[in-house]
Design an enzyme around this catalytic site. Structure first.
Site, PDB file in Angstrom:
ATOM      1  N   ASP A 168      -9.863  41.596  32.458  1.00 19.16           N
ATOM      2  CA  ASP A 168      -8.808  40.664  32.847  1.00 19.16           C
ATOM      3  C   ASP A 168      -7.536  41.033  32.089  1.00 19.16           C
ATOM      4  O   ASP A 168      -7.557  41.180  30.861  1.00 19.16           O
ATOM      5  CB  ASP A 168      -9.230  39.229  32.519  1.00 19.16           C
ATOM      6  N   HIS A 228       6.967  39.504  40.676  1.00 22.14           N
ATOM      7  CA  HIS A 228       5.718  39.958  41.290  1.00 22.14           C
ATOM      8  C   HIS A 228       5.703  41.444  41.671  1.00 22.14           C
ATOM      9  O   HIS A 228       4.654  42.084  41.553  1.00 22.14           O
ATOM     10  CB  HIS A 228       5.382  39.085  42.502  1.00 22.14           C
ATOM     11  N   ASP A 238       2.771  43.856  40.480  1.00 21.23           N
ATOM     12  CA  ASP A 238       1.961  44.735  41.340  1.00 21.23           C
ATOM     13  C   ASP A 238       1.917  46.144  40.773  1.00 21.23           C
ATOM     14  O   ASP A 238       0.863  46.796  40.759  1.00 21.23           O
ATOM     15  CB  ASP A 238       2.536  44.758  42.759  1.00 21.23           C
ATOM     16  N   GLU A 282      -5.927  39.525  38.958  1.00 23.13           N
ATOM     17  CA  GLU A 282      -5.770  40.611  37.976  1.00 23.13           C
ATOM     18  C   GLU A 282      -7.099  40.994  37.350  1.00 23.13           C
ATOM     19  O   GLU A 282      -7.130  41.616  36.298  1.00 23.13           O
ATOM     20  CB  GLU A 282      -4.779  40.183  36.888  1.00 23.13           C
TER      21      GLU A 282
END
Length: 304
Positions: free
Chosen positions: A174, A187, A191, A218
């Site tokens: 994570d 964002h 990405d 994620e």
């Protein structure tokens, strides 16, 4: 993602001359494997996973029909295309083979041009099918395997580990404070960061049987068959360090000034008592402990 590999053809025939002729015919264009009986065919099919098998029907120890039945019964080899090659030329013989799942039927004595044309045709179908399967099994953002593909491979490797009494290791990764990263940098940047971590995770899976997949958001999952707890934890520690070494700035992180990841993992040797989901739950619990301990670390639960 990978360079195009030469397709593999397994030629299975108890006649040495036929094996040699077919092998010499195919070698200029394909990687050729040879088998002289049914048992060797099954062993080499499972070990090498050829794209196509040219299978003699009449073999002394195990005929081609039984070989095909066993290939189809094993999830690992069930997908392999098979062309029967046989001296039996009755329509009912051909129909029998096709009903069992053979892709084609070539009668002996075979014509080299016909063999090459049919092999090329069926391998083209294999390429197209795999391309479609890859698109269905790949996460569009990271280009890792998606959750659906992970679930399929996890089930197969769990059964293999149970059958062979070998360790199966699973890790959950994570990215630390990823919401804050998206909030701070946007964002599109998130990405790009996720793709960078995915590339590192993919590179950490060095063996063909290892798998890196995007499980959601994620979160990535790493599956390592036939890998004990100590080795798996070492690989994951290297992966954790590699994420930090990407040097992706994360000023909003409470953990470190650079993007980092927490990893939890577990190893089991399935003995029949455990259930598949228990391994995932153990890895997920280890991830929780890694987060509670401050993040940017690996916590592992070894085999009992």
């Amino acid at each position: 993602m990978n360079a195009v590999e030469t397709q593999k053809v397994l030629v299975a025939d108890d006649d040495a001359i036929n094996r040699e002729v077919l092998g010499d015919l195919l070698k200029p264009e394909y990687t050729v494997l040879l088998a002289r009986n049914g048992a060797q065919t099954l062993e080499r099919a499972a070990r090498h996973l050829p794209d196509l098998i040219l299978l003699d029907v009449m073999m002394p120890d195990m005929d081609g029909y039984e070989v095909l039945r066993r290939l189809r019964a094993d999830p690992q080899t069930a997908h392999i295309s098979v062309i029967f090659i046989s001296g039996l030329d009755r329509p009912e013989d051909e129909a029998s083979g096709l009903k069992m799942g053979a892709s084609d039927y070539i009668t002996k004595p075979f014509n080299a041009t016909v063999v090459m044309a049919r092999v090329a045709l069926h391998l083209q179908v294999v390429r197209q099918r795999r391309m479609l399967e890859r698109l269905a099994n790949i996460d569009g953002l990271t280009e890792l395997a998606n959750r659906r593909r992970f679930d399929e491979i996890f089930a197969i490797e769990w059964q293999r580990a149970r059958r062979n009494h070998t360790p199966l290791s699973l890790a959950v990764l994570d990215i630390d404070a990823f919401k804050q990263y998206n909030d701070r940098y946007g964002h599109p940047a998130g990405d790009r960061a996720l793709r960078s971590v995915a590339r590192v995770a993919y590179g950490a899976m060095r063996r063909p049987t290892d798998l890196a997949a995007r499980y959601g958001g994620e979160e990535l999952v790493l599956l390592m068959p036939d890998t004990d707890a100590a080795n798996a934890a070492t690989v994951m520690e290297e992966l954790r360090a590699a994420v930090v070494n990407l040097q992706i700035a994360h000023e909003a992180s409470p953990v470190a000034p650079m993007l980092s990841a927490s990893i939890g993992g577990a190893t089991l040797v399935p003995d029949g008592a455990e259930l598949q989901y228990e391994l995932f739950e153990a890895a997920d619990a280890a991830l929780y402990r890694a987060k509670q301990a401050g993040r940017n670390r690996v916590v592992w639960r070894g085999a009992d």
